[in-house]
Design a protein around this motif. Structure first.
Motif, mmCIF file in Angstrom:
data_model
loop_
_atom_site.group_PDB
_atom_site.id
_atom_site.type_symbol
_atom_site.label_atom_id
_atom_site.label_comp_id
_atom_site.label_asym_id
_atom_site.label_seq_id
_atom_site.Cartn_x
_atom_site.Cartn_y
_atom_site.Cartn_z
ATOM 1 N N MET A 1 17.371 49.397 91.237
ATOM 2 C CA MET A 1 17.460 48.211 90.433
ATOM 3 C C MET A 1 18.063 48.598 89.092
ATOM 4 O O MET A 1 17.655 49.566 88.471
ATOM 5 C CB MET A 1 16.078 47.597 90.236
ATOM 6 C CG MET A 1 16.145 46.419 89.327
ATOM 7 S SD MET A 1 14.588 45.890 88.667
ATOM 8 C CE MET A 1 13.877 44.894 89.857
ATOM 9 N N THR A 2 18.984 47.796 88.638
ATOM 10 C CA THR A 2 19.619 48.004 87.351
ATOM 11 C C THR A 2 19.355 46.785 86.477
ATOM 12 O O THR A 2 19.497 45.656 86.928
ATOM 13 C CB THR A 2 21.140 48.204 87.513
ATOM 14 O OG1 THR A 2 21.365 49.287 88.386
ATOM 15 C CG2 THR A 2 21.803 48.442 86.180
ATOM 16 N N VAL A 3 18.957 47.048 85.259
ATOM 17 C CA VAL A 3 18.712 45.965 84.306
ATOM 18 C C VAL A 3 19.707 46.121 83.170
ATOM 19 O O VAL A 3 19.832 47.195 82.584
ATOM 20 C CB VAL A 3 17.277 46.018 83.752
ATOM 21 C CG1 VAL A 3 17.077 44.954 82.692
ATOM 22 C CG2 VAL A 3 16.272 45.870 84.877
ATOM 23 N N ILE A 4 20.390 45.052 82.899
ATOM 24 C CA ILE A 4 21.357 45.061 81.792
ATOM 25 C C ILE A 4 20.839 44.076 80.741
ATOM 26 O O ILE A 4 20.625 42.909 81.033
ATOM 27 C CB ILE A 4 22.764 44.654 82.266
ATOM 28 C CG1 ILE A 4 23.260 45.650 83.320
ATOM 29 C CG2 ILE A 4 23.718 44.566 81.077
ATOM 30 C CD1 ILE A 4 24.565 45.244 83.959
ATOM 31 N N VAL A 5 20.627 44.591 79.554
ATOM 32 C CA VAL A 5 20.139 43.763 78.449
ATOM 33 C C VAL A 5 21.312 43.487 77.523
ATOM 34 O O VAL A 5 21.966 44.409 77.049
ATOM 35 C CB VAL A 5 19.002 44.481 77.688
ATOM 36 C CG1 VAL A 5 18.551 43.646 76.501
ATOM 37 C CG2 VAL A 5 17.850 44.785 78.628
ATOM 38 N N THR A 6 21.543 42.209 77.284
ATOM 39 C CA THR A 6 22.604 41.839 76.340
ATOM 40 C C THR A 6 21.985 41.022 75.214
ATOM 41 O O THR A 6 21.027 40.281 75.420
ATOM 42 C CB THR A 6 23.704 41.005 77.038
ATOM 43 O OG1 THR A 6 23.115 39.840 77.590
ATOM 44 C CG2 THR A 6 24.391 41.810 78.127
ATOM 45 N N GLY A 7 22.527 41.189 74.057
ATOM 46 C CA GLY A 7 22.061 40.420 72.907
ATOM 47 C C GLY A 7 20.863 41.010 72.189
ATOM 48 O O GLY A 7 20.299 40.366 71.301
ATOM 49 N N ALA A 8 20.441 42.216 72.566
ATOM 50 C CA ALA A 8 19.257 42.807 71.925
ATOM 51 C C ALA A 8 19.500 43.061 70.442
ATOM 52 O O ALA A 8 18.616 42.815 69.618
ATOM 53 C CB ALA A 8 18.855 44.093 72.638
ATOM 54 N N GLN A 9 20.678 43.552 70.108
ATOM 55 C CA GLN A 9 20.961 43.825 68.693
ATOM 56 C C GLN A 9 21.001 42.538 67.880
ATOM 57 O O GLN A 9 20.488 42.485 66.759
ATOM 58 C CB GLN A 9 22.283 44.588 68.551
ATOM 59 C CG GLN A 9 22.190 46.018 69.043
ATOM 60 C CD GLN A 9 23.503 46.763 68.900
ATOM 61 O OE1 GLN A 9 24.578 46.167 68.944
ATOM 62 N NE2 GLN A 9 23.410 48.078 68.736
ATOM 63 N N GLU A 10 21.578 41.502 68.448
ATOM 64 C CA GLU A 10 21.629 40.222 67.747
ATOM 65 C C GLU A 10 20.228 39.642 67.555
ATOM 66 O O GLU A 10 19.897 39.085 66.508
ATOM 67 C CB GLU A 10 22.514 39.224 68.509
ATOM 68 C CG GLU A 10 23.991 39.586 68.526
ATOM 69 C CD GLU A 10 24.350 40.606 69.619
ATOM 70 O OE1 GLU A 10 23.459 41.036 70.388
ATOM 71 O OE2 GLU A 10 25.520 40.984 69.680
ATOM 72 N N THR A 11 19.406 39.770 68.608
ATOM 73 C CA THR A 11 18.034 39.275 68.523
ATOM 74 C C THR A 11 17.246 40.049 67.470
ATOM 75 O O THR A 11 16.513 39.466 66.671
ATOM 76 C CB THR A 11 17.333 39.383 69.889
ATOM 77 O OG1 THR A 11 18.077 38.615 70.841
ATOM 78 C CG2 THR A 11 15.910 38.870 69.826
ATOM 79 N N ALA A 12 17.408 41.362 67.448
ATOM 80 C CA ALA A 12 16.714 42.185 66.458
ATOM 81 C C ALA A 12 17.164 41.815 65.048
ATOM 82 O O ALA A 12 16.334 41.702 64.129
ATOM 83 C CB ALA A 12 16.959 43.665 66.725
ATOM 84 N N ALA A 13 18.456 41.602 64.864
ATOM 85 C CA ALA A 13 18.968 41.212 63.542
ATOM 86 C C ALA A 13 18.407 39.851 63.125
ATOM 87 O O ALA A 13 18.043 39.645 61.960
ATOM 88 C CB ALA A 13 20.493 41.177 63.554
ATOM 89 N N ALA A 14 18.306 38.913 64.076
ATOM 90 C CA ALA A 14 17.753 37.596 63.767
ATOM 91 C C ALA A 14 16.282 37.700 63.377
ATOM 92 O O ALA A 14 15.822 37.009 62.464
ATOM 93 C CB ALA A 14 17.920 36.660 64.963
ATOM 94 N N LEU A 15 15.534 38.573 64.045
ATOM 95 C CA LEU A 15 14.124 38.761 63.709
ATOM 96 C C LEU A 15 13.963 39.372 62.318
ATOM 97 O O LEU A 15 13.093 38.952 61.554
ATOM 98 C CB LEU A 15 13.426 39.632 64.755
ATOM 99 C CG LEU A 15 13.171 38.962 66.101
ATOM 100 C CD1 LEU A 15 12.640 39.977 67.104
ATOM 101 C CD2 LEU A 15 12.213 37.798 65.944
ATOM 102 N N VAL A 16 14.781 40.350 61.982
ATOM 103 C CA VAL A 16 14.724 40.962 60.650
ATOM 104 C C VAL A 16 15.031 39.907 59.585
ATOM 105 O O VAL A 16 14.354 39.820 58.557
ATOM 106 C CB VAL A 16 15.689 42.166 60.558
ATOM 107 C CG1 VAL A 16 15.872 42.615 59.117
ATOM 108 C CG2 VAL A 16 15.186 43.313 61.422
ATOM 109 N N HIS A 17 16.043 39.083 59.857
ATOM 110 C CA HIS A 17 16.391 38.018 58.910
ATOM 111 C C HIS A 17 15.232 37.027 58.773
ATOM 112 O O HIS A 17 14.916 36.584 57.665
ATOM 113 C CB HIS A 17 17.658 37.297 59.372
ATOM 114 C CG HIS A 17 18.008 36.112 58.534
ATOM 115 N ND1 HIS A 17 18.504 36.221 57.259
ATOM 116 C CD2 HIS A 17 17.896 34.781 58.789
ATOM 117 C CE1 HIS A 17 18.691 35.018 56.756
ATOM 118 N NE2 HIS A 17 18.338 34.123 57.662
#
Length: 125
Positions: A1-17
């Motif tokens: 099984m392969t999991v590809i996560v996209t948008g993690a950096q954007e989500t982290a940046a939004a949380l920091v903001h």
């Protein structure tokens, strides 16, 4: 099984903001309410014949505490009649209390709750 996560950096940046926005806006809410409490307390104690300078001694400061923004509201002991604060609020064996700080805080408690609610909603947008 392969999991590809996209948008993690954007989500982290939004949380920091969001966290930064919540910190700033909650500090604003605390400062606005502290100002209202200060003015309410001064208004409640104004007009007492023997306390002409006391209302002007009431001030506030806002700082960052371990749990977030906090305010200290009350008479500044360095100002004229400021050292009389506890005696005025709580009274003594010879003087009846004149509650003004406690009632002012109670009067504005809902304002602080509304301000924090607004800060949270703005941070979550």
């Amino acid at each position: 099984m392969t999991v590809i996560v996209t948008g993690a950096q954007e989500t982290a940046a939004a949380l920091v903001h969001s966290i930064a926005l919540l910190e700033r806006n909650s500090a604003t809410a605390v400062a606005v309410t502290a100002g209202k409490v200060k003015r309410s307390a001064a208004r409640r104690i104004t007009g007492h014949r023997h306390l002409p300078a006391y209302p002007a001694s009431i001030s506030y400061t806002v700082s960052r505490g371990p749990a977030g923004p906090e305010a200290e509201i009350g008479p500044d002991k360095g100002r004229r009649q400021g050292p009389l604060g506890n005696l005025i609020e709580y009274g003594s064996i010879h003087n009846a209390p004149i509650p003004h700080l406690g009632p002012a805080l109670e009067e504005n408690a809902d304002d602080l709750i509304r301000g924090i609610e607004i800060a949270v909603l703005q941070a979550l947008r």
